[in-house]
Scaffold this motif. Sequence first.
Motif, PDB file in Angstrom:
ATOM      1  N   ASP A 179       0.813  -1.213   0.000  1.00 32.62           N
ATOM      2  CA  ASP A 179       0.000   0.000   0.000  1.00 32.62           C
ATOM      3  C   ASP A 179       0.844   1.259   0.000  1.00 32.62           C
ATOM      4  OD1 ASP A 179       1.004  -0.295   2.459  1.00 32.62           O
ATOM      5  OD2 ASP A 179      -0.871  -0.004   3.559  1.00 32.62           O
ATOM      6  N   LEU A 180       2.107   1.113  -0.272  1.00 31.83           N
ATOM      7  CA  LEU A 180       3.002   2.280  -0.270  1.00 31.83           C
ATOM      8  C   LEU A 180       3.374   2.709  -1.692  1.00 31.83           C
ATOM      9  CD1 LEU A 180       5.398   1.429   2.680  1.00 31.83           C
ATOM     10  CD2 LEU A 180       3.227   2.652   2.700  1.00 31.83           C
ATOM     11  N   GLY A 181       2.694   2.161  -2.633  1.00 25.74           N
ATOM     12  CA  GLY A 181       3.000   2.571  -4.006  1.00 25.74           C
ATOM     13  C   GLY A 181       3.819   1.526  -4.738  1.00 25.74           C
ATOM     14  N   ARG A 182       4.200   1.834  -5.950  1.00 23.79           N
ATOM     15  CA  ARG A 182       4.983   0.893  -6.734  1.00 23.79           C
ATOM     16  C   ARG A 182       6.424   0.867  -6.255  1.00 23.79           C
ATOM     17  NH1 ARG A 182       2.935   2.410 -12.875  1.00 23.79           N
ATOM     18  NH2 ARG A 182       0.726   1.861 -12.555  1.00 23.79           N
ATOM     19  N   GLU A 183       7.077  -0.225  -6.603  1.00 21.70           N
ATOM     20  CA  GLU A 183       8.488  -0.350  -6.243  1.00 21.70           C
ATOM     21  C   GLU A 183       9.309   0.778  -6.872  1.00 21.70           C
ATOM     22  OE1 GLU A 183      12.252  -3.444  -6.772  1.00 21.70           O
ATOM     23  OE2 GLU A 183      10.389  -3.735  -7.884  1.00 21.70           O
ATOM     24  N   PRO A 184      10.112   1.467  -6.063  1.00 21.61           N
ATOM     25  CA  PRO A 184      10.925   2.557  -6.604  1.00 21.61           C
ATOM     26  C   PRO A 184      11.985   2.007  -7.573  1.00 21.61           C
ATOM     27  CG  PRO A 184      10.778   2.645  -4.200  1.00 21.61           C
ATOM     28  CD  PRO A 184      10.271   1.312  -4.623  1.00 21.61           C
ATOM     29  N   GLN A 185      12.386   2.836  -8.496  1.00 22.27           N
ATOM     30  CA  GLN A 185      13.472   2.461  -9.380  1.00 22.27           C
ATOM     31  C   GLN A 185      14.756   2.386  -8.571  1.00 22.27           C
ATOM     32  OE1 GLN A 185      13.545   5.317 -12.553  1.00 22.27           O
ATOM     33  NE2 GLN A 185      11.830   4.361 -13.637  1.00 22.27           N
ATOM     34  N   THR A 186      15.546   1.362  -8.867  1.00 24.46           N
ATOM     35  CA  THR A 186      16.761   1.144  -8.096  1.00 24.46           C
ATOM     36  C   THR A 186      17.976   1.092  -9.005  1.00 24.46           C
ATOM     37  OG1 THR A 186      16.582  -1.278  -8.217  1.00 24.46           O
ATOM     38  CG2 THR A 186      15.462  -0.185  -6.383  1.00 24.46           C
ATOM     39  N   ARG A 187      19.115   1.479  -8.443  1.00 27.59           N
ATOM     40  CA  ARG A 187      20.396   1.394  -9.139  1.00 27.59           C
ATOM     41  C   ARG A 187      21.444   0.923  -8.140  1.00 27.59           C
ATOM     42  NH1 ARG A 187      21.661   7.170 -10.793  1.00 27.59           N
ATOM     43  NH2 ARG A 187      20.375   7.597  -8.957  1.00 27.59           N
ATOM     44  N   LEU A 188      22.291   0.001  -8.540  1.00 28.43           N
ATOM     45  CA  LEU A 188      23.389  -0.461  -7.694  1.00 28.43           C
ATOM     46  C   LEU A 188      24.654   0.271  -8.124  1.00 28.43           C
ATOM     47  CD1 LEU A 188      24.494  -2.342  -5.518  1.00 28.43           C
ATOM     48  CD2 LEU A 188      24.851  -4.073  -7.298  1.00 28.43           C
ATOM     49  N   MET A 189      25.266   0.998  -7.158  1.00 32.40           N
ATOM     50  CA  MET A 189      26.429   1.827  -7.481  1.00 32.40           C
ATOM     51  C   MET A 189      27.467   1.707  -6.378  1.00 32.40           C
ATOM     52  SD  MET A 189      24.349   5.303  -8.511  1.00 32.40           S
ATOM     53  CE  MET A 189      25.859   6.131  -9.048  1.00 32.40           C
ATOM     54  N   GLN A 190      28.689   2.099  -6.712  1.00 27.20           N
ATOM     55  CA  GLN A 190      29.741   2.295  -5.716  1.00 27.20           C
ATOM     56  C   GLN A 190      29.732   3.782  -5.353  1.00 27.20           C
ATOM     57  OE1 GLN A 190      32.054   0.498  -4.003  1.00 27.20           O
ATOM     58  NE2 GLN A 190      31.294  -1.477  -4.761  1.00 27.20           N
ATOM     59  N   LEU A 191      29.454   4.088  -4.117  1.00 31.07           N
ATOM     60  CA  LEU A 191      29.340   5.489  -3.698  1.00 31.07           C
ATOM     61  C   LEU A 191      30.470   5.867  -2.754  1.00 31.07           C
ATOM     62  CD1 LEU A 191      25.506   5.843  -3.001  1.00 31.07           C
ATOM     63  CD2 LEU A 191      26.778   6.560  -5.036  1.00 31.07           C
ATOM     64  N   PRO A 192      31.010   7.070  -2.916  1.00 28.25           N
ATOM     65  CA  PRO A 192      32.052   7.545  -1.991  1.00 28.25           C
ATOM     66  C   PRO A 192      31.455   7.732  -0.583  1.00 28.25           C
ATOM     67  CG  PRO A 192      31.976   8.874  -3.990  1.00 28.25           C
ATOM     68  CD  PRO A 192      30.745   8.036  -3.995  1.00 28.25           C
ATOM     69  N   LEU A 193      32.215   7.355   0.419  1.00 29.25           N
ATOM     70  CA  LEU A 193      31.749   7.521   1.799  1.00 29.25           C
ATOM     71  C   LEU A 193      31.541   8.993   2.146  1.00 29.25           C
ATOM     72  CD1 LEU A 193      34.016   4.904   3.627  1.00 29.25           C
ATOM     73  CD2 LEU A 193      31.591   4.688   3.086  1.00 29.25           C
ATOM     74  N   THR A 194      32.249   9.852   1.434  1.00 27.21           N
ATOM     75  CA  THR A 194      32.202  11.281   1.760  1.00 27.21           C
ATOM     76  C   THR A 194      30.865  11.937   1.423  1.00 27.21           C
ATOM     77  OG1 THR A 194      33.223  11.739  -0.392  1.00 27.21           O
ATOM     78  CG2 THR A 194      34.682  11.593   1.531  1.00 27.21           C
ATOM     79  N   ILE A 195      30.013  11.277   0.623  1.00 28.02           N
ATOM     80  CA  ILE A 195      28.737  11.904   0.258  1.00 28.02           C
ATOM     81  C   ILE A 195      27.553  11.262   0.996  1.00 28.02           C
ATOM     82  CG2 ILE A 195      29.628  12.455  -2.037  1.00 28.02           C
ATOM     83  CD1 ILE A 195      27.667  10.292  -3.115  1.00 28.02           C
ATOM     84  N   LEU A 196      27.848  10.386   1.969  1.00 35.41           N
ATOM     85  CA  LEU A 196      26.788   9.666   2.676  1.00 35.41           C
ATOM     86  C   LEU A 196      26.455  10.351   3.995  1.00 35.41           C
ATOM     87  CD1 LEU A 196      27.957   5.976   2.116  1.00 35.41           C
ATOM     88  CD2 LEU A 196      26.359   7.321   0.742  1.00 35.41           C
ATOM     89  N   ASP A 197      25.182  10.593   4.212  1.00 36.08           N
ATOM     90  CA  ASP A 197      24.697  11.198   5.462  1.00 36.08           C
ATOM     91  C   ASP A 197      23.753  10.235   6.166  1.00 36.08           C
ATOM     92  OD1 ASP A 197      26.028  13.605   4.919  1.00 36.08           O
ATOM     93  OD2 ASP A 197      24.332  14.353   3.729  1.00 36.08           O
ATOM     94  N   PRO A 198      23.745  10.235   7.502  1.00 38.89           N
ATOM     95  CA  PRO A 198      22.799   9.372   8.214  1.00 38.89           C
ATOM     96  C   PRO A 198      21.359   9.812   7.988  1.00 38.89           C
ATOM     97  CG  PRO A 198      23.909  10.858   9.737  1.00 38.89           C
ATOM     98  CD  PRO A 198      24.598  11.014   8.414  1.00 38.89           C
ATOM     99  N   TRP A 199      20.449   8.858   8.102  1.00 37.35           N
ATOM    100  CA  TRP A 199      19.024   9.171   7.918  1.00 37.35           C
ATOM    101  C   TRP A 199      18.553  10.166   8.962  1.00 37.35           C
ATOM    102  CZ3 TRP A 199      14.846   8.713  11.198  1.00 37.35           C
ATOM    103  CH2 TRP A 199      13.571   8.870  10.618  1.00 37.35           C
ATOM    104  N   GLN A 200      17.660  11.031   8.564  1.00 35.86           N
ATOM    105  CA  GLN A 200      17.043  12.003   9.469  1.00 35.86           C
ATOM    106  C   GLN A 200      15.611  12.228   9.007  1.00 35.86           C
ATOM    107  OE1 GLN A 200      19.508  15.391  10.503  1.00 35.86           O
ATOM    108  NE2 GLN A 200      17.722  16.718  10.589  1.00 35.86           N
ATOM    109  N   SER A 201      14.679  12.205   9.977  1.00 31.73           N
ATOM    110  CA  SER A 201      13.276  12.361   9.607  1.00 31.73           C
ATOM    111  C   SER A 201      12.982  13.794   9.195  1.00 31.73           C
ATOM    112  CB  SER A 201      12.376  11.976  10.785  1.00 31.73           C
ATOM    113  OG  SER A 201      12.414  12.987  11.785  1.00 31.73           O
ATOM    114  N   ALA A 202      11.789  13.989   8.662  1.00 33.74           N
ATOM    115  CA  ALA A 202      11.373  15.332   8.258  1.00 33.74           C
ATOM    116  C   ALA A 202      11.309  16.269   9.453  1.00 33.74           C
ATOM    117  CB  ALA A 202      10.011  15.264   7.562  1.00 33.74           C
ATOM    118  N   ASP A 203      11.144  15.677  10.659  1.00 32.91           N
ATOM    119  CA  ASP A 203      11.090  16.484  11.877  1.00 32.91           C
ATOM    120  C   ASP A 203      12.457  16.674  12.520  1.00 32.91           C
ATOM    121  OD1 ASP A 203       8.331  16.606  11.590  1.00 32.91           O
ATOM    122  OD2 ASP A 203       8.013  14.756  12.717  1.00 32.91           O
ATOM    123  N   GLY A 204      13.499  16.148  11.866  1.00 37.89           N
ATOM    124  CA  GLY A 204      14.847  16.309  12.396  1.00 37.89           C
ATOM    125  C   GLY A 204      15.280  15.218  13.350  1.00 37.89           C
TER     126      GLY A 204
END
Length: 314
Positions: free
Chosen positions: A14-39
């Motif tokens: 009930d959350l909608g269709r499956e999002p499009q996905t891509r498998l990539m190698q990402l630099p650690l320097t651009i990764l941020d921890p999850w944070q809700s809309a309320d902070g």
Amino acid sequence: MVSRADEWAAAYGDLGREPQTRLMQLPLTILDPWQSADGERQPFKAYTDAKLQELAESIKQHGVIEAICVRPKADGRMEIIAGHNRVAAARLAGLATVPAVVQQLDDAQAAIMLVDSNLQHRETLLPSEKAFAYKLRLESMKRQGQRTDLTSGQIVRKLECTDQIGKDESESGRQVRRYIRLTHLIPALLDMVDNGKPGFAAAVDLSFLGQDEQTALLEVMEREHIKAPNGAQAKALRKASADRAAGLTAEDILQVLRPVPSRTLPKSKTISVSRDELTGYMPATITTDAEALAYIKQALAYWKETHQGGCHDI
């Protein structure tokens, strides 16, 4: 064969269709921890230093076996949805990149995926982790229930969100709601719950105290060197708080945790008096124990009538 789309529909139908996905190698320097809309930060605690070091050593030997999950941010960086500890261990292992599944997720989808991933992957969860995880998932499911593109039947089901969460996690809806109650505890008390004292049931009752009352409770415990409330004491504090509109004072709390002992003397079932002690109080004609007992009862009855039934000098 079950497709990836079918798997998504089964888990997040009930959350909608499956999002499009891509498998990539990402630099650690651009990764941020999850944070809700309320902070709010993600509800799961980081691994201990020892466990993180163990994971880092494994990554040094085998690499990151399971890709993390991220979603793009408006500023071009990536937000971690699943894999916070893997990222921390990869940094510790000296890696520059990690494999990542990039998905387009809205806030509700991201929050539910974060919770589900941790509930599935972690062997043990602290009460506080379950509490905030269930709360986060409940709030996300409620937001999905407000969507206008859902059918009326789907919206009705959202009214039973906690029951659905409980079903997914092999718990009752009531137990899920009790866990969510723990999020009303102040951090210091919640840390105590994670350490086993007070117990879960007592902690739920204490969550109904206001924050000022909870702070006063901790101060009383520290000042008086009192252990955490047991189940009966927690229930008494909850009831007393509900009965007092102004809230509980430190004195009120102390009275529950350490009640003033009664001054009444303990009752004895028998009283032994020797004949020698009664010499001079009974006539010489009384020779048996039965006669002595009858005489003593008559004397006590007379004393009660003359001393308690009217005015006297004593």
